[in-house]
Design a protein around this motif. Structure first.
Motif, PDB file in Angstrom:
ATOM      1  N   LYS A 167       0.869  -1.093  -0.093  1.00 33.67           N
ATOM      2  CA  LYS A 167      -0.159   0.066  -0.067  1.00 33.67           C
ATOM      3  C   LYS A 167       0.882   1.360  -0.012  1.00 33.67           C
ATOM      4  O   LYS A 167       1.938   1.394   0.488  1.00 33.67           O
ATOM      5  CB  LYS A 167      -0.912   0.035   1.184  1.00 33.67           C
ATOM      6  CG  LYS A 167      -0.349  -0.135   2.635  1.00 33.67           C
ATOM      7  CD  LYS A 167      -1.278  -0.090   3.731  1.00 33.67           C
ATOM      8  CE  LYS A 167      -0.757  -0.092   4.945  1.00 33.67           C
ATOM      9  NZ  LYS A 167      -1.572  -0.140   5.975  1.00 33.67           N
ATOM     10  N   ASN A 168       0.268   2.238  -0.728  1.00 27.94           N
ATOM     11  CA  ASN A 168       0.884   3.424  -0.867  1.00 27.94           C
ATOM     12  C   ASN A 168       0.556   4.524   0.417  1.00 27.94           C
ATOM     13  O   ASN A 168      -0.773   4.889   0.337  1.00 27.94           O
ATOM     14  CB  ASN A 168       0.646   4.158  -2.092  1.00 27.94           C
ATOM     15  CG  ASN A 168       1.774   5.492  -2.340  1.00 27.94           C
ATOM     16  OD1 ASN A 168       2.082   6.001  -1.200  1.00 27.94           O
ATOM     17  ND2 ASN A 168       1.849   5.706  -3.726  1.00 27.94           N
ATOM     18  N   GLU A 170       1.229   7.434   0.998  1.00 24.42           N
ATOM     19  CA  GLU A 170       0.664   8.913   0.680  1.00 24.42           C
ATOM     20  C   GLU A 170      -0.444   8.928  -0.119  1.00 24.42           C
ATOM     21  O   GLU A 170      -1.330   9.917   0.242  1.00 24.42           O
ATOM     22  CB  GLU A 170       1.931   9.494  -0.073  1.00 24.42           C
ATOM     23  CG  GLU A 170       3.155   9.466   0.609  1.00 24.42           C
ATOM     24  CD  GLU A 170       4.441  10.040  -0.170  1.00 24.42           C
ATOM     25  OE1 GLU A 170       3.968  10.097  -1.494  1.00 24.42           O
ATOM     26  OE2 GLU A 170       5.450  10.169   0.224  1.00 24.42           O
ATOM     27  N   THR A 171      -0.985   8.199  -0.846  1.00 20.38           N
ATOM     28  CA  THR A 171      -1.990   8.488  -1.522  1.00 20.38           C
ATOM     29  C   THR A 171      -3.271   7.509  -1.103  1.00 20.38           C
ATOM     30  O   THR A 171      -4.272   7.759  -1.302  1.00 20.38           O
ATOM     31  CB  THR A 171      -1.836   7.884  -3.145  1.00 20.38           C
ATOM     32  OG1 THR A 171      -1.302   6.675  -3.172  1.00 20.38           O
ATOM     33  CG2 THR A 171      -0.635   8.951  -3.894  1.00 20.38           C
TER      34      THR A 171
END
Length: 639
Positions: A167-168, A170-171
């Motif tokens: 998973k990212n 930041e986004t």
């Protein structure tokens, strides 16, 4: 007239700040224990700071009964330890002020604290416990905060299992997602695979919204086909964009407090007593009802009681006369006279009837056990209203005299002793609580067990402190056991630098001659071997031994003024004579004859007494030998 003196104000000023400090420390420690115990119910739920602070506030109030006795013990230990270490207690005693008079203002303060603790237990604690347990149960029911981990399955969403490979942060985009939908049952499950996705919570915090990209879904269609189909159909779907709404309540819903108020933790004394009376009456009624049903139940088709109506219309129970059979019933003959089908039918009916009766009695037993458990829980909570106040007073009368005895202030020694005593108290109290809760002891016995154990300890320490007894002087205990068991002591004689009474050789020889005569006379008057009866009736003459011991010590004191080093060294060879109980165990004739009558009981004492007699004779022979050697040394010095 009662007057507050300057000393009372000084004692209060010394105690109150320490008490406030130790109370805050103890409350913080037990609150941390509460946090460690329920940390799993709080972490990861997304709870607000105000909710957690409210829970900690009510938990702190609930922990007061545990922290208050420990704080009193530690504060009283530190207060009187500081006073003893700074010789202020010594100055008070030198002025004619007893320890109890010094403790008087704090005794009054302890009575006030114990009274306040009682009203706190009765009025404030039920409210605090109700709110704390309601909050804690509400937090347990709250769904966890949505925090999907990487590389493992996440099962905190009811009916779904999620897997995210990466998973990212930041986004917020999730990659390589796998979703197992088992909300309709495991046999009707469906699977969704997606390259990426993103999730969010709806504004009302009641649903979870998922947006998935580039994936496939597989759905089991078993319900759509026949139930006896061997091959189960399924549906496969490919998608570029798929939106899913999952039910997920992430809001915090506070439970109603009324349910907790009806429990034993949320009641005061009047409510507890009312519940105890009502439950006790119900238990008695159930017991009478079960007893009557057992008496009236027919066994083998025969009732113990017949019921009929009297002329006035009342139901009268008459006991049937005992039925006497001419011969025992031959059950095997009944079975042999029936067909196999009838025999099986008889067995099945008997087994079914026995199972029904067993289930009925088990249900009655469980219902009665639940009522008794509720009765014990309410009785335990009622006793707790008084045990806290009594524990505060007991711990003060342990801590204050103990501090006056050890005379050590600060947080070092008092903290170690306080923790040890409180752990001992906690173990005893918890043991009594469990015995009372499980019904193995009466409720009052279990709840007052810790007080019964610690009260004699408080009386002992107070008595020792008032009389300035050496409680922690190890030499006193070693000397006691040494004297009781007959362990030999070593004599120490030092050469004096200044001699006020010179040793005269003729006087020294005369004294030593008299000592040898007394030793010989004592050995002649007390035979080497005594029979069992002579030992209990006569034994060795302890009064004569006391006189002989005084003669030895007088000679040692006189000869210790010698200027000859060899004489001083030789005096150290004289043994220290001990007047042990085993030399003459009984001076009362009735007790002696009693031990003779109960012959086997006194045998161990007789055997050990004979060893003690022999040891004494050996020591007296050493005295005689050393006296001869001292005469030789003194005569040689005279020449």
């Amino acid at each position: 007239m009662l007057r507050i003196k300057r000393m009372d104000i000084f004692i209060l000023q010394s105690f109150v700040p320490l008490f406030m400090m130790t109370f805050c420390i103890c409350l913080f420690i037990v609150l941390m224990q509460f946090l460690w115990r329920y940390i799993d119910d709080l972490v990861g739920k997304g709870l607000g700071v105000d909710v957690i602070a409210e829970l900690f506030f009510y938990a702190a109030l609930t922990m007061v009964p545990m922290a208050l006795p420990l704080a009193i013990l530690l504060a009283s230990l530190m207060t009187f330890g500081n006073l003893g270490e700074q010789f202020e207690l010594t100055a008070m005693k030198a002025s004619g002020i007893s320890l109890l008079r010094t403790m008087a203002p704090l005794i009054v303060l302890m009575v006030l604290i114990a009274t306040g603790a009682f009203f706190f237990q009765n009025n404030a604690l039920p409210i605090a416990q109700t709110k704390m347990w309601t909050l804690l149960y509400s937090m347990r029911q709250k769904s966890p905060e949505l925090e999907i981990p990487e590389g493992v399955f996440y099962d905190q969403i009811p009916g779904y299992n999620l897997f995210v490979q990466e998973k990212n942060r930041e986004t917020g985009v999730l990659y390589e997602m796998m979703i197992y939908d088992v909300s309709k049952g495991f046999e009707n499950s469906s699977i969704i695979l997606a390259d990426s996705g993103k999730m969010s919570i709806t504004p009302d915090k009641s649903h979870l919204f998922l947006r998935l990209w580039n994936g496939e879904s597989f759905e089991n269609l078993k319900d759509a086909g026949a139930s006896n189909m061997r091959n189960v159909p399924y549906r496969r779907e490919s998608f570029d964009l798929k939106e899913i709404m999952l039910k997920f309540n992430s809001d915090f819903n506070r439970m109603d407090e009324q349910g907790m108020r009806n429990q034993y933790v949320g009641k005061n004394m009047a409510q507890l007593q009312s519940t105890i009376d009502s439950v006790g009456h119900r238990v008695d009624s159930l017991g009478n009802e079960y007893g009557n049903s057992l008496r009236e139940h027919p066994y083998m088709g025969i009732r113990n009681y017949d019921t009929h109506r009297s002329d006035s219309g009342a139901i009268v129970k008459m006991r049937r006369p005992d039925v006497v059979l001419a011969a025992p019933v031959d059950v095997d003959s009944v079975f042999r006279g029936s067909s196999s089908g009838h025999r099986i039918n008889y067995l099945n009916q008997g087994l079914a009837k026995a199972q029904r009766m067993r289930q009925e009695y088990e249900y009655k037993s469980i219902s009665m056990a639940d009522e008794l458990k509720s009765l014990r829980r309410h009785s335990i909570e009622l006793q707790k209203k008084f045990t806290l106040s009594f524990a505060c007073i007991i711990f003060f009368f342990i801590g204050a005299p103990l501090g006056a005895i050890i005379r050590k202030g600060g947080l070092g020694t008092p903290l170690v002793i306080s923790v040890f005593l409180f752990i001992f108290y906690y173990i005893i109290d918890n043991m009594g609580y469990k015995l009372a809760r499980d019904g193995k002891w009466e409720v009052w016995e279990g709840m007052w067990l810790s007080a019964a154990v610690l009260l004699p300890l408080g009386v002992f320490f107070t008595y020792k402190a008032v009389n300035d007894s050496a409680v922690f002087n190890k030499d006193a205990y070693l000397n006691f056991f040494r004297k009781f068991l007959g362990v030999s002591e070593v004599r120490h004689v030092e050469m004096k630098g200044l001699v006020m009474d010179e040793v005269v050789s003729e006087e020294a020889v005369r004294r030593l001659g008299g000592l040898k005569s007394e030793v010989a006379c004592y050995l002649d008057n007390n035979p080497e071997r005594q029979s069992y009866s002579d030992y209990w009736i006569y034994g060795y003459d302890r009064e004569g031994l006391h006189r002989l011991r005084d003669t030895i010590e007088t000679n040692v004191e006189y000869l210790s003024n010698s200027r000859e080093k060899m004489v001083i060294l030789k005096l150290m060879d004289l043994p220290i004579i001990r007047s042990l109980w085993f030399l003459q165990p009984s001076r009362r004739r009735w007790l002696s004859w009693l031990m003779i009558i109960v012959f086997p009981i006194g045998l161990p004492i007789w055997f050990y007494g004979r060893k003690t007699h022999q040891r004494l004779r050996d020591e007296l022979k050493i005295v005689d030998k050393v006296a001869d050697e001292l005469e030789v040394l003194i005569n040689s010095d005279k020449k």
